[in-house]
Design an enzyme around this catalytic site. Structure first.
Site, PDB file in Angstrom:
ATOM      1  N   TYR A 174      30.413  36.381  47.993  1.00  0.00           N
ATOM      2  CA  TYR A 174      31.565  36.015  47.283  1.00  0.00           C
ATOM      3  C   TYR A 174      32.874  36.317  47.646  1.00  0.00           C
ATOM      4  CZ  TYR A 174      34.753  35.555  43.251  1.00  0.00           C
ATOM      5  OH  TYR A 174      35.991  35.161  42.407  1.00  0.00           O
ATOM      6  N   ARG A 231      34.819  37.202  32.354  1.00  0.00           N
ATOM      7  CA  ARG A 231      34.408  37.485  33.856  1.00  0.00           C
ATOM      8  C   ARG A 231      33.868  38.600  34.072  1.00  0.00           C
ATOM      9  NH1 ARG A 231      40.117  34.870  36.059  1.00  0.00           N
ATOM     10  NH2 ARG A 231      40.821  37.068  35.209  1.00  0.00           N
ATOM     11  N   PHE A 291      53.266  42.276  57.998  1.00  0.00           N
ATOM     12  CA  PHE A 291      52.440  41.511  56.838  1.00  0.00           C
ATOM     13  C   PHE A 291      51.015  41.938  56.570  1.00  0.00           C
ATOM     14  CE2 PHE A 291      49.259  37.810  56.182  1.00  0.00           C
ATOM     15  CZ  PHE A 291      50.163  36.826  55.356  1.00  0.00           C
TER      16      PHE A 291
END
Length: 418
Positions: A174, A231, A291
């Site tokens: 997932y 959830r 980043f």
């Protein structure tokens, strides 16, 4: 308020970092965009970027060259896809069709979706602007974004029909679909821009770990929020060892069991740190390094705060803003990156208990990280600040705070009408 939190917590050195950030001294997130030179549709895309993710927007707009805009569009495309997945008001059949075919909408100038109720629905309603800018990117960038969008949509469709995640293998799967693929896509963009070597984009295992480390951290931290929203993303293979239902951890009498489950998941997330360190060691471009480095150090900081912390099940756990800003300022090279990660590793080690069922796994992982983060120097900003420096910083902080308060009051009362 952020200044005072740092002082009260016993970290006055963070005051310096906060002031430096407020005064524009944090080059790692200074935008390189020239909005006055952009066409209207490009400006709109950057506007959507800023509206949907302030943290990601900051580091994205500090990237070099055409990579900056490619990453912006990549993010907006995936944000639109994610908005479809999150919208519980979309009928399942419709949602599945959209998830499987979303990548094709990139080549459809007229496609938009006007029936979403999510907070980021604007990226779906004005998708023609995003897809138009996507089609202006160079072919290599388009190929990467479209491929990742296709694979992610298929993965989301697989999990959207399920109520929970059963095994650790499924948890990894997932996280791969929703975050690992992002890491892989970004890495291919980095290499495609030629700012980074080809190996960065080719080594998908390391790129996947970069994404999994961030996603697992978010899932661990957001236990309570996800429970409130109905959830469940914590793997049943782990939590079922400690409770009959995942929601049981919210009960006061389940605190010890909750912590044991939490600690095992944190230990599992830490298994990705060696890959993270290897990935970061390959980066050569400063803007790309910044980043990538900033979210990774934020993640291990968050895990350190979550480890053995019952507040995960009671409220919100996060690092101080002053601490976050200090990391943003200093996470600019590999030595500093390691120096930032190591104390968080030690913070976890100091909270470990031999009675914890996952103690051995945690200890082994922590020891590995210790060895990998050993450097020739130590980044100790606090030790470089004398009492005089700290006192001066606090005086400046007080004056600056008063100034900001006055400016904010003037804005609220006289300029708000604009």
């Amino acid at each position: 308020m952020d200044l005072m939190r740092s002082v009260i917590a016993g970290h006055p050195e963070e005051v310096y970092s906060l002031l430096k950030f407020k005064l524009g001294g944090c080059g790692t997130v200074q935008t390189k965009c020239h909005y006055d030179q952009m066409c209207p549709s490009m400006r709109t895309c950057y506007q959507y970027l800023n509206q949907t993710s302030r943290s990601f927007a900051a580091v994205t707009q500090a990237l070099d060259g055409d990579l900056r805009y490619a990453v912006c569009i990549f993010y907006l495309v995936l944000r639109a896809l994610d908005t479809v997945e999150d919208d519980m008001t979309i009928p399942l059949a419709t949602k599945l069709d959209m998830l499987h075919n979303f990548y094709t909408y990139l080549q459809d100038p007229g496609w938009r979706f006007m029936e979403s109720n999510e907070k980021d629905k604007k990226v779906l309603e004005d998708f023609p602007t995003i897809s138009q800018e996507f089609r202006k990117l160079k072919p290599l960038y388009q190929e990467v974004i479209s491929d990742i969008c296709r694979r992610m949509g298929a993965g989301m469709a697989e999990f959207v029909q399920r109520e929970d995640v059963d095994t650790l293998e499924e948890w990894n799967k997932y996280c791969h679909y929703v975050a690992g693929l992002v890491g892989i896509g970004l890495s291919r963009l980095f290499s495609g821009s030629e700012f980074e070597d080809a190996i960065v984009g080719e080594d998908t295992e390391l790129a996947n770990s970069m994404g999994l480390f961030l996603q697992k951290t978010n899932i661990i931290r957001d236990y309570l929020e996800d429970q409130v929203d109905g959830r469940e993303f914590w793997p049943k293979q782990v939590w079922s060892k400690h409770a009959k239902k995942l929601s049981d951890f919210r009960q006061p009498d389940m605190s010890q069991n909750a912590l044991w489950c939490l600690n095992e998941l944190v230990s599992n997330a830490l298994l990705h740190v060696p890959d993270v360190l290897k990935y970061m060691s390959r980066l050569r471009n400063q803007s790309v390094f910044n980043f990538c480095a900033i979210p990774q150090v934020m993640a291990i900081g968050t895990l350190a705060r979550c480890y053995n912390n019952i507040k995960v099940f009671r409220g919100v756990v996060k690092i101080r803003k002053g601490e976050a800003v200090k990391m943003m300022i200093h996470a600019t090279n590999m030595e500093n990156f390691k120096d930032i990660m190591r104390p968080f590793c030690e913070e976890i080690a100091n909270k470990m208990s031999p009675h914890d069922p996952s103690y051995s796994l945690t200890m082994e992982t922590v020891e590995t990280i210790r060895q990998l983060t050993t450097t020739s120097h130590s980044l100790t900003v606090q030790s470089t600040l004398t009492p005089l420096h700290v006192s001066c910083a606090l005086v400046v902080a007080a004056i600056t705070w008063q100034y900001w308060t006055q400016i904010h009051w003037i804005y609220e009362h006289y300029i708000e009408w604009k």
